[in-house]
Design a protein around this motif. Structure first.
Motif, PDB file in Angstrom:
ATOM      1  N   GLU A  84      43.637  40.239  41.530  1.00 13.16           N
ATOM      2  CA  GLU A  84      43.858  40.093  42.970  1.00 13.16           C
ATOM      3  C   GLU A  84      43.308  41.303  43.744  1.00 13.16           C
ATOM      4  O   GLU A  84      42.619  41.155  44.741  1.00 13.16           O
ATOM      5  CB  GLU A  84      45.360  39.944  43.224  1.00 13.16           C
ATOM      6  CG  GLU A  84      45.697  39.561  44.646  1.00 13.16           C
ATOM      7  CD  GLU A  84      47.189  39.589  44.891  1.00 13.16           C
ATOM      8  OE1 GLU A  84      47.969  39.327  43.947  1.00 13.16           O
ATOM      9  OE2 GLU A  84      47.578  39.894  46.027  1.00 13.16           O
ATOM     10  N   ILE A  85      43.616  42.493  43.220  1.00 16.94           N
ATOM     11  CA  ILE A  85      43.131  43.711  43.895  1.00 16.94           C
ATOM     12  C   ILE A  85      41.618  43.813  43.786  1.00 16.94           C
ATOM     13  O   ILE A  85      40.928  44.183  44.747  1.00 16.94           O
ATOM     14  CB  ILE A  85      43.819  44.978  43.309  1.00 16.94           C
ATOM     15  CG1 ILE A  85      45.327  44.937  43.518  1.00 16.94           C
ATOM     16  CG2 ILE A  85      43.233  46.257  43.915  1.00 16.94           C
ATOM     17  CD1 ILE A  85      45.809  45.097  44.932  1.00 16.94           C
TER      18      ILE A  85
ATOM     19  N   SER B  87      40.237  41.654  46.352  1.00 16.32           N
ATOM     20  CA  SER B  87      40.373  42.204  47.715  1.00 16.32           C
ATOM     21  C   SER B  87      39.419  43.378  47.945  1.00 16.32           C
ATOM     22  O   SER B  87      38.889  43.539  49.044  1.00 16.32           O
ATOM     23  CB  SER B  87      41.822  42.610  48.007  1.00 16.32           C
ATOM     24  OG  SER B  87      42.200  43.646  47.163  1.00 16.32           O
TER      25      SER B  87
ATOM     26  N   SER C 236      36.632  43.135  50.742  1.00 17.10           N
ATOM     27  CA  SER C 236      36.641  44.164  51.796  1.00 17.10           C
ATOM     28  C   SER C 236      35.276  44.845  51.902  1.00 17.10           C
ATOM     29  O   SER C 236      34.742  45.016  53.004  1.00 17.10           O
ATOM     30  CB  SER C 236      37.694  45.235  51.507  1.00 17.10           C
ATOM     31  OG  SER C 236      38.962  44.696  51.645  1.00 17.10           O
TER      32      SER C 236
ATOM     33  N   ARG D 284      46.255  34.533  49.670  1.00 14.60           N
ATOM     34  CA  ARG D 284      45.925  35.272  48.443  1.00 14.60           C
ATOM     35  C   ARG D 284      44.644  34.742  47.811  1.00 14.60           C
ATOM     36  O   ARG D 284      44.416  33.539  47.760  1.00 14.60           O
ATOM     37  CB  ARG D 284      47.060  35.125  47.429  1.00 14.60           C
ATOM     38  CG  ARG D 284      48.192  36.096  47.691  1.00 14.60           C
ATOM     39  CD  ARG D 284      49.063  36.270  46.476  1.00 14.60           C
ATOM     40  NE  ARG D 284      50.351  36.846  46.864  1.00 14.60           N
ATOM     41  CZ  ARG D 284      50.557  38.142  47.040  1.00 14.60           C
ATOM     42  NH1 ARG D 284      49.567  38.992  46.881  1.00 14.60           N
ATOM     43  NH2 ARG D 284      51.753  38.582  47.389  1.00 14.60           N
TER      44      ARG D 284
ATOM     45  N   GLU E   2      41.926  37.545  51.333  1.00 13.20           N
ATOM     46  CA  GLU E   2      42.723  38.745  51.059  1.00 13.20           C
ATOM     47  C   GLU E   2      41.845  39.999  50.980  1.00 13.20           C
ATOM     48  O   GLU E   2      41.269  40.313  49.942  1.00 13.20           O
ATOM     49  CB  GLU E   2      43.498  38.565  49.752  1.00 13.20           C
ATOM     50  CG  GLU E   2      44.518  39.672  49.521  1.00 13.20           C
ATOM     51  CD  GLU E   2      45.269  39.492  48.199  1.00 13.20           C
ATOM     52  OE1 GLU E   2      45.044  38.473  47.522  1.00 13.20           O
ATOM     53  OE2 GLU E   2      46.049  40.395  47.872  1.00 13.20           O
ATOM     54  N   THR E   3      41.765  40.697  52.108  1.00 16.06           N
ATOM     55  CA  THR E   3      41.089  42.004  52.094  1.00 16.06           C
ATOM     56  C   THR E   3      42.119  43.056  51.660  1.00 16.06           C
ATOM     57  O   THR E   3      43.296  42.712  51.438  1.00 16.06           O
ATOM     58  CB  THR E   3      40.568  42.364  53.503  1.00 16.06           C
ATOM     59  OG1 THR E   3      41.677  42.356  54.386  1.00 16.06           O
ATOM     60  CG2 THR E   3      39.509  41.391  53.976  1.00 16.06           C
ATOM     61  N   LEU E   4      41.712  44.303  51.568  1.00 18.01           N
ATOM     62  CA  LEU E   4      42.664  45.341  51.120  1.00 18.01           C
ATOM     63  C   LEU E   4      43.850  45.467  52.087  1.00 18.01           C
ATOM     64  O   LEU E   4      44.993  45.624  51.649  1.00 18.01           O
ATOM     65  CB  LEU E   4      41.939  46.690  51.009  1.00 18.01           C
ATOM     66  CG  LEU E   4      41.157  46.889  49.708  1.00 18.01           C
ATOM     67  CD1 LEU E   4      40.231  48.095  49.819  1.00 18.01           C
ATOM     68  CD2 LEU E   4      42.085  47.054  48.507  1.00 18.01           C
TER      69      LEU E   4
ATOM     70  N   THR F 279      44.980  43.118  54.093  1.00 18.92           N
ATOM     71  CA  THR F 279      45.794  41.905  53.951  1.00 18.92           C
ATOM     72  C   THR F 279      46.639  41.999  52.681  1.00 18.92           C
ATOM     73  O   THR F 279      47.792  41.550  52.643  1.00 18.92           O
ATOM     74  CB  THR F 279      44.882  40.654  53.890  1.00 18.92           C
ATOM     75  OG1 THR F 279      43.948  40.724  54.944  1.00 18.92           O
ATOM     76  CG2 THR F 279      45.678  39.372  54.004  1.00 18.92           C
ATOM     77  N   SER F 280      46.050  42.593  51.646  1.00 21.84           N
ATOM     78  CA  SER F 280      46.762  42.762  50.384  1.00 21.84           C
ATOM     79  C   SER F 280      48.015  43.622  50.586  1.00 21.84           C
ATOM     80  O   SER F 280      49.087  43.309  50.037  1.00 21.84           O
ATOM     81  CB  SER F 280      45.823  43.410  49.372  1.00 21.84           C
ATOM     82  OG  SER F 280      46.519  43.775  48.230  1.00 21.84           O
TER      83      SER F 280
ATOM     84  N   ASN G 155      51.644  42.043  49.879  1.00 17.56           N
ATOM     85  CA  ASN G 155      52.492  42.656  48.841  1.00 17.56           C
ATOM     86  C   ASN G 155      53.781  43.240  49.418  1.00 17.56           C
ATOM     87  O   ASN G 155      54.826  43.169  48.779  1.00 17.56           O
ATOM     88  CB  ASN G 155      51.702  43.718  48.074  1.00 17.56           C
ATOM     89  CG  ASN G 155      50.701  43.092  47.127  1.00 17.56           C
ATOM     90  OD1 ASN G 155      51.006  42.105  46.463  1.00 17.56           O
ATOM     91  ND2 ASN G 155      49.499  43.614  47.093  1.00 17.56           N
TER      92      ASN G 155
ATOM     93  N   SER H 205      46.959  49.575  47.036  1.00 12.21           N
ATOM     94  CA  SER H 205      45.888  49.118  47.950  1.00 12.21           C
ATOM     95  C   SER H 205      45.652  50.159  49.049  1.00 12.21           C
ATOM     96  O   SER H 205      44.502  50.464  49.417  1.00 12.21           O
ATOM     97  CB  SER H 205      46.264  47.787  48.605  1.00 12.21           C
ATOM     98  OG  SER H 205      46.373  46.796  47.631  1.00 12.21           O
TER      99      SER H 205
END
Lengths: 274, 245
Positions: A49-50, A53, A57, A215, A219-221, A223-224, A228, A240
């Motif tokens: 996920e990260i 993102s 990003s 998600r 999902e950019t950083l 948004t992450s 979260n 993040s």
């Protein structure tokens, strides 16, 4: 005379104390993120996920920065070096978004692209709402006025007489722009590119309004961090935030390094103004 | 003699300052000085001749053509500002070479031309330096070399000697006269220094409060006339100079 010197020193002391307060406050802010986020950093880098993102990003921020520069440089040139009807009004309209909340900008984008125009574009294959194109658009709209303002200021600082001399030596307007105006504003242009990229990376309000927070899709950083925190995963959110911080540090470092590298030698280089 | 520059009924408003009803002919191969106090409009007149401004009344022509109708890059004017206006991001060599590069001159020819100019103006030793490291005299020579390397029809100079020490000034007077002989271009310069105007110029125009009040041969500069402002200006200055001596 002695009293004046004393006052001046007191002023210096007050300014140094003020600067120290600002430094301590900013350091605390940064350290809080690093200390809380660092333990989760390795885990975050391994998370799909990260990784998604970070990629999203970097991709959207790079494209948006390119578009901002592509539109911003000619616009800034037109505003500083040409004369046309209603120029002042045009300048006010261009810079109006600077004083608008990003949520409002995002809302107006949402309204435009949810309308028939947006639907027509969607049918032509250009999706904006709830799509990564929307992220690029939101980042561009938010940052374009800044780019124009920065570049306009940089162009204004270039002595027009140098361009005039360049013209008198045979250079066309395009040559004057590329050989005098751009090189003399090079540092400002590079700084603008890097700062715009950093700002695009950190954009959230307008993006949230236009593309939502889904998600592994939009999902950019930033948004992450939001997602979260909303689900109570503070560690991932801090990780993040730390990644954004690292990227920001790197861009600031590059900006300063380039600024120092490009500064010309001067007879005044060792003189400190007292 | 043919007129290189013809100015007819020229007026221009710049903020609160106004240049009023200027009429002037400057001839081919002439050295003409515009003399006046600070703020009298000398530089504005010079810039107007160069076509810096687009909104004015009257007419300024260079060799019979309206200056603003000739594109800047085709006017063949060399311009030297008071602070010399060197391109700070280029070396002395690149500054001098700039116009030749624009003309797409062959690299070897460019090198030769720059070397010739550098020799005439004694700046061979500073070709690799940036303007920020040069003295006033070196900057002035570089600016002159940059303008003259293109063989301009006319050289316009805005108080070109004001930043120089007396010894450098004297040697530059000689050098400019020599350059005038070599290149045969019309030279127009502005100054507030009577001595400089007399030494350098064939004719002198006197500016007072935005008006060109008189044009005289340089040997007649201090002749009394009916214009009290000119008499006061000339007497005040010459008295000041004597006091200074």
């Amino acid at each position: 005379m002695k009293e004046r010197t004393h006052l001046f020193n007191l002023f210096e002391i007050i300014s140094i104390i003020t600067a120290a307060v600002v430094v301590v406050f900013t350091s605390v802010l940064i350290l809080t993120i690093i200390v809380r986020g660092f333990p989760y950093l390795q885990e975050a880098f391994l998370s799909k996920e990260i990784q998604f993102s970070i990629k999203l990003s970097l991709y959207t921020a790079s494209i948006a920065t390119f578009i901002c520069m592509f539109l911003g440089v000619p616009t800034a040139y037109a505003l500083t070096r040409t004369s046309f009807p209603l120029k002042k009004l045009c300048q006010i309209i261009i810079e109006l978004p600077l004083s608008m909340p990003y949520l409002v900008l995002g809302l107006s984008l949402l309204l435009i692209f949810s309308s028939d125009l947006g639907k027509a574009l969607k049918e032509l294959g250009f999706r904006v709402v709830f799509d990564k194109n929307g992220i690029i658009l939101a980042q561009t709209v938010v940052n374009l006025p800044y780019v124009i303002r920065f570049i306009r200021t940089a162009f204004q600082e270039v002595d027009e007489r140098l361009e005039f001399i360049s013209g008198s030596l045979g250079a066309s307007k395009w040559k004057r722009f590329t050989t005098i105006t751009v090189p003399l504003s090079k540092n400002a242009i590079i700084a603008t590119i890097i700062l715009t990229w950093s700002r695009c990376l950190g954009e959230f309000g307008a993006t949230l309004m236009l593309v939502g927070a889904t998600r592994m899709k939009t999902e950019t950083l930033t948004t992450s961090i939001y997602l979260n925190l909303a689900t109570g995963d503070n560690g991932a959110a801090m990780a993040s935030a730390t990644i954004i911080l690292i990227i920001s540090f790197a861009s600031l470092f590059i900006t300063n390094w380039l600024g120092r590298k490009n500064s010309k030698e001067s007879r005044m280089k060792d003189v400190t103004l007292r | 003699m043919n007129a290189m520059v013809e100015i007819k009924d020229f007026s221009i408003q710049l903020g609160s300052f106004k240049l009023k009803n200027i009429n002037l002919n400057i001839f081919d191969n002439e050295i003409f000085a515009v003399l006046g106090k600070t703020g009298s409009g000398k530089t504005v007149l010079l810039e107007s001749i160069a076509g810096f401004y687009r909104r004015f009344s009257g007419n300024v022509t260079i060799q019979g053509k309206s200056v603003i109708e000739i594109p800047l890059e085709k006017r063949k004017i060399g311009f030297v500002y008071q602070d010399f206006g060197l391109f700070p991001h280029m070396t002395v060599y690149d500054n001098i070479c700039y116009g030749l590069k624009i003309q797409k001159m062959d690299k070897e020819k460019r090198k030769k031309k720059v070397a010739e100019m550098a020799e005439i103006l004694s700046i061979e030793h500073i070709l690799k330096q940036y303007p920020g490291t040069l003295s006033g005299g070196e900057r002035q020579r570089t600016a002159l070399a940059r303008a003259l390397v293109l063989n301009p029809k006319m050289l316009l100079m805005d108080e070109p000697f004001s930043a120089l020490d007396p010894a450098t000034k004297q040697s530059m007077y000689e050098q400019i006269k020599e350059i005038h002989k070599i290149f045969g271009c019309t030279i127009l310069f502005v100054t507030h220094d009577f001595n400089e105007a007399q030494i350098m110029a064939d004719r002198i125009g006197i500016m007072v409060n935005g008006e060109l009040r008189g044009i005289r041969k340089s040997i007649d500069l201090f002749k009394k006339c009916q214009d009290e402002d000119i008499n006061n200006f000339l007497c005040g200055n010459s008295r000041g100079e004597k006091d200074a001596i």
